[in-house]
Design a protein around this motif. Structure first.
Motif, PDB file in Angstrom:
ATOM      1  N   CYS A 189       0.835  -1.202   0.000  1.00 12.32           N
ATOM      2  CA  CYS A 189       0.000   0.000   0.000  1.00 12.32           C
ATOM      3  C   CYS A 189       0.865   1.245   0.000  1.00 12.32           C
ATOM      4  O   CYS A 189       2.040   1.214   0.379  1.00 12.32           O
ATOM      5  CB  CYS A 189      -0.963   0.003   1.181  1.00 12.32           C
ATOM      6  SG  CYS A 189      -0.189   0.325   2.789  1.00 12.32           S
ATOM      7  N   PHE A 204      -3.022  -1.372  -2.539  1.00 17.77           N
ATOM      8  CA  PHE A 204      -3.987  -0.374  -2.103  1.00 17.77           C
ATOM      9  C   PHE A 204      -3.333   1.003  -2.162  1.00 17.77           C
ATOM     10  O   PHE A 204      -2.187   1.174  -1.728  1.00 17.77           O
ATOM     11  CB  PHE A 204      -4.449  -0.660  -0.669  1.00 17.77           C
ATOM     12  CG  PHE A 204      -5.060  -2.024  -0.484  1.00 17.77           C
ATOM     13  CD1 PHE A 204      -6.424  -2.210  -0.623  1.00 17.77           C
ATOM     14  CD2 PHE A 204      -4.257  -3.122  -0.171  1.00 17.77           C
ATOM     15  CE1 PHE A 204      -6.994  -3.468  -0.462  1.00 17.77           C
ATOM     16  CE2 PHE A 204      -4.811  -4.376   0.006  1.00 17.77           C
ATOM     17  CZ  PHE A 204      -6.190  -4.553  -0.142  1.00 17.77           C
ATOM     18  N   GLN A 253      -7.762   4.287  -0.004  1.00 17.89           N
ATOM     19  CA  GLN A 253      -7.971   2.878   0.340  1.00 17.89           C
ATOM     20  C   GLN A 253      -7.158   2.460   1.576  1.00 17.89           C
ATOM     21  O   GLN A 253      -7.479   1.465   2.234  1.00 17.89           O
ATOM     22  CB  GLN A 253      -7.561   1.977  -0.834  1.00 17.89           C
ATOM     23  CG  GLN A 253      -8.415   2.127  -2.086  1.00 17.89           C
ATOM     24  CD  GLN A 253      -7.886   1.246  -3.212  1.00 17.89           C
ATOM     25  OE1 GLN A 253      -6.682   1.221  -3.481  1.00 17.89           O
ATOM     26  NE2 GLN A 253      -8.778   0.511  -3.861  1.00 17.89           N
ATOM     27  N   SER A 300      -6.707   2.722   4.880  1.00 16.85           N
ATOM     28  CA  SER A 300      -7.391   3.151   6.101  1.00 16.85           C
ATOM     29  C   SER A 300      -6.850   2.415   7.315  1.00 16.85           C
ATOM     30  O   SER A 300      -6.130   1.408   7.194  1.00 16.85           O
ATOM     31  CB  SER A 300      -8.887   2.863   5.973  1.00 16.85           C
ATOM     32  OG  SER A 300      -9.118   1.461   5.868  1.00 16.85           O
ATOM     33  N   LEU A 313      -8.096  -1.128   7.236  1.00 21.85           N
ATOM     34  CA  LEU A 313      -7.315  -2.002   6.359  1.00 21.85           C
ATOM     35  C   LEU A 313      -6.036  -2.450   7.050  1.00 21.85           C
ATOM     36  O   LEU A 313      -5.744  -3.654   7.116  1.00 21.85           O
ATOM     37  CB  LEU A 313      -6.976  -1.272   5.061  1.00 21.85           C
ATOM     38  CG  LEU A 313      -6.013  -2.019   4.122  1.00 21.85           C
ATOM     39  CD1 LEU A 313      -6.690  -3.240   3.519  1.00 21.85           C
ATOM     40  CD2 LEU A 313      -5.474  -1.096   3.038  1.00 21.85           C
TER      41      LEU A 313
END
Length: 446
Positions: free
Chosen positions: A36, A58, A62, A64, A67
């Protein structure tokens, strides 16, 4: 939680060079991991997806807290602050946090020379690597400079430059020799103050077998005050000290009473570079190599690009590229180091993004050595205000305009010095691009 037992899912946070090296580390070991980055788009996203086909990626919003909290371990890249709310949420829900240097130490049982500091660490890291190689050692050099630690080849000894950001996630370094070269205000946009910054830097001494300290900077001392060797600009008093003695009117690097090399025999110039050389010699000693044996290699060392790099001379005017001078302390070192050796005045080009720094320490050195300051970029006014009354000051929109004005003002014996005291990202991608642009400007007038 151990490395291979209870950690079942990993998330690599941040997809720069270091993050991608961590992803390769996971992939080589067959670990399940995802990737990410808080940036909404990456120019190399297709290459990343191709290299890591089994990893989900991600980006942007996206990424977060929910996540990140779904993973057992976050492998956080140095450029990503641990204070991000999403990371803090994940940690509060049980996720562990690590970084590339901790992972490197899990796989490496060879000796490690660890180097950090506000300024000079790339020069010292490179020089230590070259000196050890000259002594016949199999050496790999990297970390915060060049190749990420996790991408380095096999070697008998490793020399790593470590940033404060990397050290934040380092918990078991265990270096054979460790040093903080110096400490000055930097990255104040990330840290709450100098104590916070110092705490991160001092993590380099975790379980270190040997330590080197800078006698001129108390902040470089390891907790507990232990030091095996020291360096400083004063004359050494015993064999545990590297220092400068004046012999026949010239600075000489000595260890105790032993003269190792004259400053005139070195290709790197300035007192700050003499300090860098002494630090490197001390580290080489602690790596098991007699410092006197590597002096021939030391004499051939020309320094690094963008670090007080001499570019040439025209009509008696010298030009120096110190684009790596991204904070006040490094620019002070360049002004003081070159100013003492310059017949005329320093004509200083400075500017960019100040990162919340206090520029007032520049005033004294500019008053002593700078005939004029040519300030440009986003924080040019703050720099100009800080040195007002100490030397002539003029403001410009960009480096090109500042450079032309400096050339018009220069007289034989002067030195035009780019040492911005700032980050570059208002007008350039990084300090290297900024330095390369300056080199092109100089080439055009030589």
């Amino acid at each position: 939680m151990n490395e291979a037992g209870s950690i079942n899912t990993r998330m690599v946070v941040g997809l720069g060079m270091t993050g991608l090296s961590a992803a390769r580390w996971c992939q080589r070991r067959g670990y399940a991991f995802d990737l990410c980055d808080t940036r909404p788009a990456l120019v190399n996203i297709e290459q990343i997806a191709s290299e890591f086909p089994d990893a989900r990626i991600f980006l942007g919003d996206q990424v977060s807290g929910e996540l990140l909290a779904s993973y057992d371990q976050l492998i956080v890249s140095p450029g990503v602050p641990l204070t991000l709310p999403s990371i803090q949420q994940a940690v509060s829900q049980g996720a562990s946090v690590t970084g590339d240097i901790d992972l490197f130490r899990q796989q490496c049982d060879k000796p490690l020379i660890a180097i950090t500091g506000s300024n000079g660490k790339s020069t010292v890291t490179t020089l230590v690597g070259e000196l050890l190689q000259a002594a016949g050692k199999s050496v790999a050099v990297g970390g915060n400079i060049g190749v990420p630690a996790l991408d380095l080849p096999q070697a008998d000894i490793y020399v790593l430059e470590l940033s404060s950001f990397q050290l934040e996630t380092t918990r078991a370094l265990g270096a054979q020799a460790a040093v903080i070269l110096n400490l000055s205000e930097d990255h104040m946009d990330r840290y709450q103050g100098m104590n916070d910054y110092l705490t991160a830097k001092q993590r380099i001494f975790q379980a270190a077998q040997h330590t080197v300290v800078n006698r001129d900077d108390a902040a470089t001392m390891a907790p507990g005050g232990k030091a095996d060797l020291s360096f400083g600009l004063s004359a050494p008093t015993d064999a545990a000290e590297f220092g400068l003695s004046v012999i026949d009117g010239e600075y000489c690097i000595c260890r105790g009473d032993a003269v190792l090399v004259k400053s005139s025999e070195l290709k790197v110039k300035g007192l700050h570079n003499l300090a860098n050389v002494m630090a490197a010699l001390a580290l080489v000693e602690l790596a098991g190599v007699n410092s006197a044996d590597v002096i021939p290699c030391l004499k051939s060392f020309t320094g690094l690009e963008h670090r007080c790099q001499w570019l040439g001379e025209r009509d008696g005017v010298a030009f120096y590229n110190d684009s790596k001078g991204t904070n006040v302390a490094s620019t002070l070192a360049a002004i003081d180091g070159l100013g003492a050796a310059t017949e005329g005045n320093i004509l200083l080009l400075a500017g960019g993004v100040g990162k919340g720094q206090d520029f007032s320490p520049l005033a004294s050195s500019c008053g002593q050595y700078a005939g004029a300051l040519f300030a440009y970029g986003e924080d040019k006014q703050q720099i100009a205000d800080a040195v007002a009354g100490q030397c002539e000051v003029s403001l410009y929109a960009n480096m090109d305009e500042a450079f032309r004005a400096a050339c018009d003002s220069a007289k034989p014996g002067d030195a035009v010095l780019l040492s911005p005291a700032c980050a570059s990202f208002d007008q350039f991608k990084n300090y290297a691009e900024r330095g390369q642009h300056f080199c092109r400007l100089v080439e055009a007038v030589l």
